[in-house]
Each structure stands twice: as C-alpha cells, then as structure tokens.
Design an enzyme around this catalytic site. Structure first.
Site, PDB file in Angstrom:
ATOM      1  N   GLY A 122      -0.587   5.129  -0.811  1.00 17.77           N
ATOM      2  CA  GLY A 122      -1.678   5.724  -0.046  1.00 17.77           C
ATOM      3  C   GLY A 122      -1.221   6.906   0.789  1.00 17.77           C
ATOM      4  CB  ALA A 123      -3.178   9.223   2.927  1.00 17.12           C
ATOM      5  NE  ARG A 139      -4.124  -4.216  17.513  1.00 19.89           N
ATOM      6  CZ  ARG A 139      -3.995  -3.335  18.500  1.00 19.89           C
ATOM      7  NH1 ARG A 139      -4.207  -3.721  19.761  1.00 19.89           N
ATOM      8  NH2 ARG A 139      -3.663  -2.077  18.248  1.00 19.89           N
ATOM      9  N   GLY A 174       0.832  -1.201   0.000  1.00 20.76           N
ATOM     10  CA  GLY A 174       0.000   0.000   0.000  1.00 20.76           C
ATOM     11  C   GLY A 174       0.864   1.248   0.000  1.00 20.76           C
ATOM     12  N   PRO A 175       1.915   1.290  -0.835  1.00 16.18           N
ATOM     13  CG  PRO A 175       3.451   0.940  -2.582  1.00 16.18           C
ATOM     14  CD  PRO A 175       2.283   0.297  -1.874  1.00 16.18           C
ATOM     15  N   GLY A 216       1.104   5.266   3.410  1.00 14.50           N
ATOM     16  CA  GLY A 216       2.138   4.415   2.840  1.00 14.50           C
ATOM     17  C   GLY A 216       3.286   5.181   2.225  1.00 14.50           C
ATOM     18  NE  ARG A 251      -9.759   3.697  -1.596  1.00 18.01           N
ATOM     19  CZ  ARG A 251      -8.702   3.510  -2.355  1.00 18.01           C
ATOM     20  NH1 ARG A 251      -8.823   2.798  -3.474  1.00 18.01           N
ATOM     21  NH2 ARG A 251      -7.530   4.029  -2.045  1.00 18.01           N
ATOM     22  CE  LYS A 278      -7.715  -0.289  10.691  1.00 16.17           C
ATOM     23  NZ  LYS A 278      -7.215   1.091  10.894  1.00 16.17           N
TER      24      LYS A 278
END
Length: 318
Positions: A14-15, A148, A11-12, A17, A44, A144
């Site tokens: 993105g905002a 974990r 995800g490099p 990344g 999206r 999330k």
C-alpha cells in the site's frame, strides 16, 4: 549484543506499507511481509491516485531483491497468520480504511502466537482519541479507537503512530478537490486558513515508524509526528507556493457551514477528503498538548532523522 528485532509488515504494497518495508530494510531489521498465494480483489475506489507507479507484482519483486523475507499466507487463514507472526518480534499493520476490522484477526493470531514484543495497528492519521471530525471520517476513527481498546484489553504491547496529513493527500494539490498538482490560479481555503496542521511525506512516515519500532521508550505509547518545519497553516503553505511560482493566487475562503454541506452532498472519495480537510484545517485536530506519560513527540524522540520539509516538497511542482 542482540540483533535487531524482526519486523513483519502487513499490507506491504500500500501507499504507506511499502515505505515501512523499505525503511525497515534500510535500518537493518530482518524484514518480513505476508503475501497471498492468490491476488486479492482491487475494485475499490481510492482516495487519491497513488503517486507510486509500481504495481504490486513489481513491489514484491523489489522486496525480494532487497532481501525481504516473503511469507506465503492469508489474513483469512488463521493458521498461516499465526505461523507468520511466530517468526517475528514486531508486527506493523498498514491496512487501508476498509480493512480496519480485519485487525481483529491479527489480534487473535498475536494472542495465540504469544511472542510479539510490539504491535503497531493501522493508524497513520490523526489521533483517533483526540479529534472533532465528522462522518464519513469519524466512523473510521471510531473503528480505529475500538481496535485500540481491544489491544489494551488483551494486554498486547503496542505503539500507536499518529502522522496526521500525508503529503500525497493534503499537499500535492494544496488540499484542493479534483486536481493532482498545486493550483497556479485560484485556491479554495477551508475556514480562515490560520489553523495549524501537521504534514509529512509517506517516506518519512516509514522512517519514523521504524525508529519507533526500534525504540523501547515507544512501548505502550502514542508517537505523534508533528515535525517543526511542517507544522504550518494552509495560509503559510500557500504563501510558500506563491513565492515559488512568483504569483499571487485568487483565494476563496469557505465557511464551515458550507464545508459541512458539501461533505453531505458529495460522493466518495470527495466527501471523505473534505471531511479530512475539515478535521485538520477547521477543527484543528493536529493542535493539542501531549501527555508525556503516554505520548512521544517524534521530532523530540528522534531528532537525528532528516525529513522532507513542506518547502522542499513543493519544489518538485515548480
């Protein structure tokens, strides 16, 4: 002396990344990103319009020019994902909220590769094991938290990164809906405005993520980013802004009952943003004591990191 760990960012572009990539390069870590052979769909609706002007193509070119290693692959191609992971020591995922479940593919690939020293799942928000949020945010936090538990059950070495409120979501408009700069006339405040929140720029999240990636003490720990000068109430932030513009804003305090009603009646993205604001400004989900056996406070663990304060951040809008 051994070299620095090789870091793969998923995800490099993105905002968050992109900032992790740049921080990794700056820190001297051999930096890798996974790029698709064909572009993915991007239809999206975003939470906020990105403050980052670069297109994905421009970012990839910038990464290449900065010495980042580009690995061709795809999240849906298990073999290419395993191949990418075998080339690195640390995997950092910076996926958006719609791709949380896709991390199951990363976990499977990490297990098969068998060489990863640390996995950072896509967190970068409030602590999903310490919150009192409402839907639609609660649903994402629960996803999330499930990731974990799977990581822990699989015995994968990890670090969880909790950075709370990005300035791009919470601060550049003082947590107001449908505006992109701080208001100069009136402001709506959820609750009484006296609940502490934790704010951080996306660039500083990148820096602190890489600090944690290079810190053996962060292994199997949760790193909490609550920077002392940025741990403020919304009333304190509004006061800072008023002092900068030399004007007192008209303030309307909104009850929790009204906020919950607005969340239910609003459509995306406003319902999601309101639920985030409710979590921090009313429920105080950034206010808690850490457990030193399993938590690190970033400001204490990495005291030499210089960060942008809320006061400094607001200067650009004066």
């Amino acid at each position: 002396m051994a070299g620095k760990d090789r870091i793969l960012i998923l995800g490099p572009t993105g905002a968050i990344g992109r900032h992790i990539v740049w921080a990794s390069v700056k820190a001297g870590n051999p930096t890798f990103v996974l790029v698709r052979n064909t572009p993915g769909s991007n239809n999206r609706v975003n939470l906020v319009k990105a403050a980052n002007p670069e297109t994905k193509e421009e970012l990839i070119e910038s990464f290449k020019n900065s010495g980042v290693n580009l690995i061709q692959g795809d999240m849906n191609d298990h073999e290419s994902l395993v191949n990418a992971i075998k080339q690195v020591d640390v995997v950092i995922c910076a996926f958006g909220r719609l791709l949380i479940e896709d991390q199951l593919k990363i976990i499977a690939a990490i297990k098969e590769a068998g060489n990863v020293k640390r996995f950072f799942p896509s967190e970068f928000g409030l602590d999903v094991d310490r919150h009192d949020s409402v839907d639609p945010v609660r649903e994402v936090f629960e996803e999330k938290a499930r990731i974990r538990r799977i990581i822990e059950a699989e015995g994968i070495p990890y670090t969880y990164l909790c950075c709370h409120a990005f300035t791009g979501y919470f601060l550049r408009n003082l947590a107001q809906i449908d505006i992109t700069v701080p208001p100069r006339d009136k402001v709506f405040i959820l609750g009484d405005g006296n609940v502490k929140g934790a704010f951080v720029t996306e660039a500083d999240v990148g820096t602190l993520t890489i600090e944690a990636a290079n810190d053996p003490n962060a292994l199997n720990k949760t790193v909490h980013i609550r920077l002392p000068k940025n741990y403020l109430t919304i009333n304190e932030i509004i006061s800072l802004w008023e002092n900068k513009i030399g004007k007192t804003l008209e303030k309307t305090y909104v009850s929790e009952e009204k906020v919950l009603k607005d969340i239910k009646e609003a459509s995306f993205p406003n319902n999601y943003l309101l639920a985030l604001y409710h979590s921090q400004q009313i429920k105080g989900d950034a206010v808690y004591e850490i457990d030193t056996a399993k938590d690190l406070e970033a400001s204490e663990a990495y005291p030499n990191v210089e960060y942008t304060t809320v006061d400094e951040y607001l200067n650009q809008f004066v």
